[in-house]
Design a protein around this motif. Structure first.
Motif, PDB file in Angstrom:
ATOM      1  N   ARG A   1     -31.762  11.979  36.320  1.00  8.77           N
ATOM      2  CA  ARG A   1     -30.901  13.365  36.482  1.00  8.77           C
ATOM      3  C   ARG A   1     -31.867  14.580  36.177  1.00  8.77           C
ATOM      4  O   ARG A   1     -31.601  15.630  36.557  1.00  8.77           O
ATOM      5  CB  ARG A   1     -29.704  13.343  35.169  1.00  8.77           C
ATOM      6  CG  ARG A   1     -28.632  12.440  35.610  1.00  8.77           C
ATOM      7  CD  ARG A   1     -27.936  12.214  34.258  1.00  8.77           C
ATOM      8  NE  ARG A   1     -26.857  11.452  34.388  1.00  8.77           N
ATOM      9  CZ  ARG A   1     -25.340  11.794  34.263  1.00  8.77           C
ATOM     10  NH1 ARG A   1     -25.170  13.052  34.206  1.00  8.77           N
ATOM     11  NH2 ARG A   1     -24.401  11.032  34.460  1.00  8.77           N
TER      12      ARG A   1
ATOM     13  N   GLN B   1     -16.905   7.314  39.329  1.00  2.00           N
ATOM     14  CA  GLN B   1     -16.959   8.554  38.419  1.00  2.00           C
ATOM     15  C   GLN B   1     -17.009   8.434  37.013  1.00  2.00           C
ATOM     16  O   GLN B   1     -17.489   8.916  36.182  1.00  2.00           O
ATOM     17  CB  GLN B   1     -15.448   9.189  38.761  1.00  2.00           C
ATOM     18  CG  GLN B   1     -15.477   9.628  40.156  1.00  2.00           C
ATOM     19  CD  GLN B   1     -14.109  10.154  40.459  1.00  2.00           C
ATOM     20  OE1 GLN B   1     -13.268  10.235  39.854  1.00  2.00           O
ATOM     21  NE2 GLN B   1     -13.991  10.672  41.850  1.00  2.00           N
TER      22      GLN B   1
ATOM     23  N   GLY C   1     -20.693   7.957  35.961  1.00  2.00           N
ATOM     24  CA  GLY C   1     -21.217   9.178  36.114  1.00  2.00           C
ATOM     25  C   GLY C   1     -20.801   9.890  34.682  1.00  2.00           C
ATOM     26  O   GLY C   1     -21.838  10.432  33.896  1.00  2.00           O
TER      27      GLY C   1
ATOM     28  N   ILE D   1     -25.604   8.469  38.383  1.00  2.00           N
ATOM     29  CA  ILE D   1     -24.636   9.075  39.163  1.00  2.00           C
ATOM     30  C   ILE D   1     -25.467   9.139  40.946  1.00  2.00           C
ATOM     31  O   ILE D   1     -24.746   9.374  41.743  1.00  2.00           O
ATOM     32  CB  ILE D   1     -24.835  10.696  38.791  1.00  2.00           C
ATOM     33  CG1 ILE D   1     -26.384  11.348  38.997  1.00  2.00           C
ATOM     34  CG2 ILE D   1     -24.169  10.796  37.560  1.00  2.00           C
ATOM     35  CD1 ILE D   1     -26.178  12.814  38.512  1.00  2.00           C
TER      36      ILE D   1
ATOM     37  N   LEU E   1     -22.649  13.611  45.890  1.00  2.23           N
ATOM     38  CA  LEU E   1     -22.684  14.465  44.833  1.00  2.23           C
ATOM     39  C   LEU E   1     -22.527  15.954  45.493  1.00  2.23           C
ATOM     40  O   LEU E   1     -23.081  16.101  46.793  1.00  2.23           O
ATOM     41  CB  LEU E   1     -23.830  14.508  44.149  1.00  2.23           C
ATOM     42  CG  LEU E   1     -24.125  13.074  43.255  1.00  2.23           C
ATOM     43  CD1 LEU E   1     -25.475  13.027  42.683  1.00  2.23           C
ATOM     44  CD2 LEU E   1     -22.955  13.003  42.157  1.00  2.23           C
TER      45      LEU E   1
ATOM     46  N   GLN F   1     -19.399  14.800  40.696  1.00  2.00           N
ATOM     47  CA  GLN F   1     -19.239  13.086  41.379  1.00  2.00           C
ATOM     48  C   GLN F   1     -18.411  13.154  42.531  1.00  2.00           C
ATOM     49  O   GLN F   1     -17.330  12.617  42.415  1.00  2.00           O
ATOM     50  CB  GLN F   1     -18.913  12.295  40.128  1.00  2.00           C
ATOM     51  CG  GLN F   1     -19.030  10.767  40.499  1.00  2.00           C
ATOM     52  CD  GLN F   1     -20.657  10.390  40.455  1.00  2.00           C
ATOM     53  OE1 GLN F   1     -21.172  10.532  39.415  1.00  2.00           O
ATOM     54  NE2 GLN F   1     -20.896   9.981  41.484  1.00  2.00           N
TER      55      GLN F   1
ATOM     56  N   VAL G   1     -20.205  15.983  36.207  1.00  2.00           N
ATOM     57  CA  VAL G   1     -21.048  14.884  35.465  1.00  2.00           C
ATOM     58  C   VAL G   1     -22.205  15.438  34.739  1.00  2.00           C
ATOM     59  O   VAL G   1     -22.913  14.669  34.077  1.00  2.00           O
ATOM     60  CB  VAL G   1     -21.000  13.536  36.161  1.00  2.00           C
ATOM     61  CG1 VAL G   1     -19.826  12.953  36.689  1.00  2.00           C
ATOM     62  CG2 VAL G   1     -21.636  13.960  37.537  1.00  2.00           C
ATOM     63  N   GLN G   2     -22.728  16.472  35.272  1.00  2.00           N
ATOM     64  CA  GLN G   2     -24.157  17.229  34.803  1.00  2.00           C
ATOM     65  C   GLN G   2     -23.820  18.712  34.781  1.00  2.00           C
ATOM     66  O   GLN G   2     -23.125  19.302  35.903  1.00  2.00           O
ATOM     67  CB  GLN G   2     -25.002  16.568  35.366  1.00  2.00           C
ATOM     68  CG  GLN G   2     -26.313  17.071  34.976  1.00  2.00           C
ATOM     69  CD  GLN G   2     -27.639  16.412  35.580  1.00  2.00           C
ATOM     70  OE1 GLN G   2     -27.510  15.098  35.734  1.00  2.00           O
ATOM     71  NE2 GLN G   2     -28.657  17.182  35.925  1.00  2.00           N
TER      72      GLN G   2
END
Length: 260
Positions: free
Chosen positions: A243, A33, A36, A42, A85, A111, A120-121
């Protein structure tokens, strides 16, 4: 002397070693985590991942639900593995009901295997207009939310206007073109999605470096209106670029395959 003997016994005692090993194993997910959140990989070094859309019962009533996806490493035959994920959607209810895939939305990448895991995104999509093909085209802005003082822009994915072709452009944070993702609309999977895959080639400087595949639907997926994608990272090893390939697959789903 007694103190020294006790210390040696404590270090060599089996239960003490077991506790130390357990602490090390428990720390692994936390390290993942942290990686990430810090902009690391990730995908944990995976060369390919499977993106599986979850079913929402409300869509059987003709109501557009928020999208949710599980991401795992595919097993033999493209079977879904254990999710590491999870993707959730934030969007306006009225836009979902009235605008469908053209709605503005934000996808959050967690994550972990559920929505409770840390984000994380993020992928932000503004409203797009299908009746004006040359303007308001679908696109994503990809951010890393945990950076300070503001979310860091990782890049953008654009779906430009093309005649008889499915094409995307992937840009880095400095607006430099990194990849193109392209596929022909004349593939068999466009007419018979139950029997055939639909392939997209990821190119860098006109050379194929990876791929995205919309996998053929099972009978159950056809009934409940969900999709599956396989992302092959191939020669793409940079964590940020991987990503962005995930964002490209998500935009392909929303733009061309969001089932009504």
């Amino acid at each position: 002397v007694c103190s020294k003997v006790y210390s040696e016994q404590r270090v060599t005692h089996p239960s003490y070693k077991t506790m130390a090993q357990v602490a090390q194993v428990v720390g692994v997910p936390q390290q993942m985590q942290m990686a990430g959140a810090a902009g690391g990989d990730i995908f944990n070094g995976a060369s390919e991942v499977l993106v599986k859309q979850e079913w929402a019962a409300v869509e059987l009533c003709g109501i557009e639900a928020k999208n949710r996806y599980r991401i795992s490493m595919p097993g033999p035959g493209g079977v879904e593995g254990s999710p590491f994920l999870y993707i959730t959607e934030t969007s306006n209810c009225c836009e979902r009901l009235c605008c469908g895939p053209q709605r503005s939305l934000t996808l959050h990448v967690h994550q972990g295997g559920s929505k409770e895991a840390p984000v994380v995104q993020t992928m932000d999509k503004p409203f797009s207009c299908p009746t004006c093909p040359c303007i308001l085209r679908p696109k994503f802005q990809v951010h890393m939310p945990n950076s300070t003082p503001a979310p860091e822009l990782l890049g953008e994915v654009h779906d430009p206007c093309r005649c008889c072709w499915m094409d995307q452009q992937i840009f880095g944070a400095s607006k430099n073109l990194l990849f193109t993702t392209s596929g022909s609309p004349c593939q068999a999977g466009m007419c018979c999605p139950l029997c055939f895959d639909i392939d997209f080639t990821v190119k860098k400087d006109h050379e194929a470096v990876g791929g995205i595949t919309k996998m053929a639907l099972s009978f159950g997926e056809c009934c409940v209106k969900t999709n599956r994608f396989k992302i092959e990272f191939g020669r793409v090893t940079d964590p940020v670029e991987k990503r962005l390939l995930l964002a490209s697959a998500m935009l392909l789903d929303l733009t061309y395959f969001e089932q009504k």
